[in-house]
Design an enzyme around this catalytic site. Structure first.
Site, PDB file in Angstrom:
ATOM      1  N   GLY A  10       0.839  -1.212   0.000  1.00 13.83           N
ATOM      2  CA  GLY A  10       0.000   0.000   0.000  1.00 13.83           C
ATOM      3  C   GLY A  10       0.866   1.251   0.000  1.00 13.83           C
ATOM      4  N   ARG A  71       0.908  -5.131  -5.235  1.00 13.48           N
ATOM      5  CA  ARG A  71       1.034  -6.295  -4.356  1.00 13.48           C
ATOM      6  C   ARG A  71       1.289  -7.490  -5.269  1.00 13.48           C
ATOM      7  NH1 ARG A  71      -0.470  -4.361   0.593  1.00 13.48           N
ATOM      8  NH2 ARG A  71      -2.127  -2.800   0.638  1.00 13.48           N
ATOM      9  N   ASP A 102       4.845  -4.823   6.051  1.00 14.76           N
ATOM     10  CA  ASP A 102       5.118  -6.207   6.407  1.00 14.76           C
ATOM     11  C   ASP A 102       5.447  -7.124   5.203  1.00 14.76           C
ATOM     12  OD1 ASP A 102       4.900  -8.122   8.663  1.00 14.76           O
ATOM     13  OD2 ASP A 102       3.346  -8.978   7.365  1.00 14.76           O
ATOM     14  N   THR A 124       4.208   2.468   5.578  1.00 11.85           N
ATOM     15  CA  THR A 124       2.808   2.012   5.566  1.00 11.85           C
ATOM     16  C   THR A 124       2.031   2.868   6.552  1.00 11.85           C
ATOM     17  OG1 THR A 124       1.292   0.273   6.317  1.00 11.85           O
ATOM     18  CG2 THR A 124       3.520   0.138   7.151  1.00 11.85           C
ATOM     19  N   ASP A 126      -0.253   1.849   8.313  1.00 14.73           N
ATOM     20  CA  ASP A 126      -0.780   0.996   9.392  1.00 14.73           C
ATOM     21  C   ASP A 126       0.044   1.026  10.680  1.00 14.73           C
ATOM     22  OD1 ASP A 126      -2.682   0.193   7.566  1.00 14.73           O
ATOM     23  OD2 ASP A 126      -1.631  -1.644   7.015  1.00 14.73           O
ATOM     24  N   ASP A 128       2.361  -1.037  11.457  1.00 12.94           N
ATOM     25  CA  ASP A 128       2.325  -2.423  11.951  1.00 12.94           C
ATOM     26  C   ASP A 128       3.669  -3.139  11.839  1.00 12.94           C
ATOM     27  OD1 ASP A 128       2.374  -2.578   9.219  1.00 12.94           O
ATOM     28  OD2 ASP A 128       0.751  -4.015   9.034  1.00 12.94           O
ATOM     29  N   ARG A 170      -5.406  -2.562   8.862  1.00 11.68           N
ATOM     30  CA  ARG A 170      -5.281  -4.015   8.648  1.00 11.68           C
ATOM     31  C   ARG A 170      -5.421  -4.749   9.975  1.00 11.68           C
ATOM     32  NH1 ARG A 170      -3.120  -6.547   3.992  1.00 11.68           N
ATOM     33  NH2 ARG A 170      -2.283  -4.584   3.277  1.00 11.68           N
TER      34      ARG A 170
END
Ligand code: F6P
Length: 317
Positions: A10, A71, A102, A124, A126, A128, A170
């Site tokens: 993303g 992706r 990730d 990202t 996120d 994460d 996510r």
């Protein structure tokens, strides 16, 4: 020395800033930089261009990624990874900088094992990725969410409603919990802090009984099968008229915030420093204001800590 650079997964505001920093710093250090298009896809298709100082002008305020992104699920296959490593080696690329989250890091680690000296920059919205306080794009996305929360407060307080806002992330609730602190949400539901539907309804019913005029409820995406149906249920059972808003891809766009511009520049320069020092197989991060690095192995085997903001939120809600 020829180095490659990709953005993958993303897109996130700040990716362009990091590309600019890597390119300019690498060129200053006598390296040639090649930008591969659309992440791992570009490596597999040998789709790249050489980047010069001028190629990365005017990027500081530009969201998205000028290299493009994608992706590539098939990149999980060993034969596909080998093909990518071969393509890079055949062209003489010895080092690769990958900017992404990730999934991007997993691919980067595999390429490093196949002999391409790889450095990851966490990009990202996120947040994460382990062993970094923040990822590139997170703060810009948070600003977008803050703006949405402020606006939802105006309308929900006027109509005495419960505004439900679904944000991205996510499997990570960092965007939601930060937004809840920044925007003063009454309720929050995240992968790290799951609330049962009944708990949400009960809390809202209590608020209604306490004569609260309106409520703000922030949830991470994918927590409910159907948010509209849940909003109907809240309306039926809590006494609040609940209205859902899914913020969606707006969160991924926009001009990078100051934090993301600073972080992107610092991380890009740091990645080139690592290359100069012969360090690879690592991801860059920021911890307590310092730029740091950890091996991909450490990053993947360290569980992300639950944000301390959950405790803070309890003190003020
Ligand atoms: O990883 C960033 C992210 O925006 C997530 O928050 C979201 O779940 C996902 O990407 C959406 O992915 P796609 O762009 O492939 O729909």
């Amino acid at each position: 020395m020829k180095i490659g650079i990709i953005t993958s997964g993303g897109d996130a505001p700040g990716m362009n800033v990091a590309i600019r920093a890597v390119v300019r710093c690498a060129i200053k250090n006598g390296m040639e930089v090649y930008g591969y298009k659309e992440g791992y896809k570009g490596i597999l298709e040998n789709n790249f261009e050489r980047l010069f100082n001028r190629s990365v002008s005017g990027l500081l305020n530009k969201g998205g990624t000028v290299l493009g992104t994608s992706r590539v699920p098939e990149f999980l296959n060993a034969s596909v990874q080998q093909k990518a490593a071969n393509n890079l080696k055949d062209f003489g690329i010895t080092h690769l900088v990958t900017i992404g989250g990730d999934g991007t890091y997993h691919g980067a680690w595999e390429l490093d094992k196949l002999g391409i000296n790889t450095i990851g920059i966490p990009g990202t919205i996120d947040n994460d990725v382990s062993l970094t306080d923040y990822t590139l794009g997170f703060h810009t996305a948070l600003n977008t969410i803050n703006d949405a929360v402020d606006k939802l407060r105006d309308t929900s307080s006027s109509h005495k409603r419960c505004a439900i806002l679904e944000v991205m992330g996510r499997n990570c609730g960092d965007l939601a919990v930060h937004a809840a602190v920044c925007g003063g949400a009454e309720l929050i539901n995240t992968p790290e802090n799951k609330l049962k539907k009944e708990e949400v309804i009960e809390s809202l019913r209590k608020m209604k009984n306490e004569d609260r005029n309106y409520a703000l409820f922030i949830t991470t995406e994918k927590m409910y099968d159907n948010l509209t149906d849940f909003a109907h249920e809240i309306t039926e059972k809590s006494g609040f008229h609940a209205v859902p808003t899914v913020l969606g891809y707006i969160q991924r766009g926009g001009s990078p915030s100051s934090e993301d511009r600073l972080l992107g520049t610092q991380m890009g320069i740091y990645a080139v420093d690592l290359i100069k020092e012969g360090i690879h197989g690592v991801g860059v991060g920021t911890r307590s204001g310092k730029i740091v690095h950890n091996s991909f192995e450490e990053i993947f085997t360290t569980k992300r800590k639950k944000s301390k903001l959950y405790d803070l939120l309890k003190q003020v809600s």
